[in-house]
Design a protein around this motif. Sequence first.
Motif, PDB file in Angstrom:
ATOM      1  N   UNK A  31       0.833  -1.065  -0.065  1.00  0.00           N
ATOM      2  CA  UNK A  31      -0.243  -0.023   0.059  1.00  0.00           C
ATOM      3  C   UNK A  31       0.743   1.202  -0.035  1.00  0.00           C
ATOM      4  N   UNK A  32       0.487   2.475  -0.328  1.00  0.00           N
ATOM      5  CA  UNK A  32       1.134   3.603  -0.124  1.00  0.00           C
ATOM      6  C   UNK A  32       1.443   3.906   1.119  1.00  0.00           C
ATOM      7  N   UNK A  33       0.837   3.596   2.175  1.00  0.00           N
ATOM      8  CA  UNK A  33       1.211   3.799   3.584  1.00  0.00           C
ATOM      9  C   UNK A  33       2.411   2.900   3.926  1.00  0.00           C
ATOM     10  N   UNK A  34       2.467   1.647   3.458  1.00  0.00           N
ATOM     11  CA  UNK A  34       3.736   1.039   3.633  1.00  0.00           C
ATOM     12  C   UNK A  34       4.787   1.649   2.800  1.00  0.00           C
ATOM     13  N   UNK A  35       4.512   2.058   1.587  1.00  0.00           N
ATOM     14  CA  UNK A  35       5.638   2.366   0.889  1.00  0.00           C
ATOM     15  C   UNK A  35       6.502   3.895   1.380  1.00  0.00           C
ATOM     16  N   UNK A  36       5.509   4.518   1.979  1.00  0.00           N
ATOM     17  CA  UNK A  36       5.889   5.855   2.681  1.00  0.00           C
ATOM     18  C   UNK A  36       6.963   5.508   3.798  1.00  0.00           C
ATOM     19  N   UNK A  37       6.735   4.342   4.377  1.00  0.00           N
ATOM     20  CA  UNK A  37       7.575   3.846   5.509  1.00  0.00           C
ATOM     21  C   UNK A  37       8.956   3.224   5.297  1.00  0.00           C
ATOM     22  N   UNK A  93      -6.288  -0.601  -1.942  1.00  0.00           N
ATOM     23  CA  UNK A  93      -6.693   0.923  -2.259  1.00  0.00           C
ATOM     24  C   UNK A  93      -7.183   1.522  -1.144  1.00  0.00           C
ATOM     25  N   UNK A  94      -8.053   1.090  -0.179  1.00  0.00           N
ATOM     26  CA  UNK A  94      -8.427   1.688   0.866  1.00  0.00           C
ATOM     27  C   UNK A  94      -7.246   2.034   1.846  1.00  0.00           C
ATOM     28  N   UNK A 103      -8.847   4.731   8.895  1.00  0.00           N
ATOM     29  CA  UNK A 103      -9.803   3.457   8.783  1.00  0.00           C
ATOM     30  C   UNK A 103     -10.393   3.043  10.019  1.00  0.00           C
ATOM     31  N   UNK A 104      -9.585   2.706  10.882  1.00  0.00           N
ATOM     32  CA  UNK A 104     -10.291   2.335  12.200  1.00  0.00           C
ATOM     33  C   UNK A 104     -11.248   3.463  12.804  1.00  0.00           C
ATOM     34  N   UNK A 105     -10.879   4.825  12.632  1.00  0.00           N
ATOM     35  CA  UNK A 105     -11.561   5.995  13.386  1.00  0.00           C
ATOM     36  C   UNK A 105     -12.913   5.921  12.570  1.00  0.00           C
ATOM     37  N   UNK A 106     -12.919   5.594  11.166  1.00  0.00           N
ATOM     38  CA  UNK A 106     -13.691   5.761  10.384  1.00  0.00           C
ATOM     39  C   UNK A 106     -15.111   4.709  10.458  1.00  0.00           C
ATOM     40  N   UNK A 107     -14.462   3.372  10.927  1.00  0.00           N
ATOM     41  CA  UNK A 107     -15.260   2.098  11.211  1.00  0.00           C
ATOM     42  C   UNK A 107     -15.925   2.496  12.318  1.00  0.00           C
ATOM     43  N   UNK A 108     -15.355   3.043  13.483  1.00  0.00           N
ATOM     44  CA  UNK A 108     -15.909   3.140  14.822  1.00  0.00           C
ATOM     45  C   UNK A 108     -16.828   4.189  15.026  1.00  0.00           C
ATOM     46  N   UNK A 109     -16.683   5.513  14.338  1.00  0.00           N
ATOM     47  CA  UNK A 109     -17.592   6.584  14.065  1.00  0.00           C
ATOM     48  C   UNK A 109     -18.494   6.348  13.035  1.00  0.00           C
TER      49      UNK A 109
END
Length: 200
Positions: A31-37, A93-94, A103-109
Amino acid sequence: MISYIEGTLTEKNPAYAILETGGIGYFMNISLNTFSKLGEIGTKCRLFTYMAVKNEATTPVGITLYGFYSPNERELYINLLSVNGVGANTARLILSSLTTDEVISALVNGYVAAFERVKGIGSKTAQKIIIELKNKYAKIALQQDVVMPLHNKYKEEALSGLIILGFNKNNAEKAIDRILKSDVNIETVEELIKKTLKIL
């Protein structure tokens, strides 16, 4: 199942990374998140893996390896795959469009709009994701007192404005948090301030 691969990063781009270990180069979708790290080419790193096996009558068995920077991202990816209508590419993609915390915040809220912003996800799929996964992350949210990261900037600006208006900082901050937790569809700082003023 391979839990993780640790080796030398020999190639990377926003879609995949290659780790070499023991003379073997492992190609992993990321994912892009992993790529950025990820570090620079040539550095050592560890990616947590998920192996997808595809077996259809018209095609030979296909194995695809996915790599994640953290176990939490991998777990979230696997949970997203469990939702009917969310495939491997959509789940990735998500995680490329939102951070793990978002993602977690969107799920919970119940923040449907966060998922609708992801290309290829409509309202029905977004709602299904939240309905099926919300309870899995509710406990985490309670422990971490989750507030949508997307609202952090609004919170800071609204708090600053209320302090200028003469309100006590602690009282104003508590009121803002209450509004953000009860109404996840706030779209402007002005709207947040107006709703906060009603309970101060």
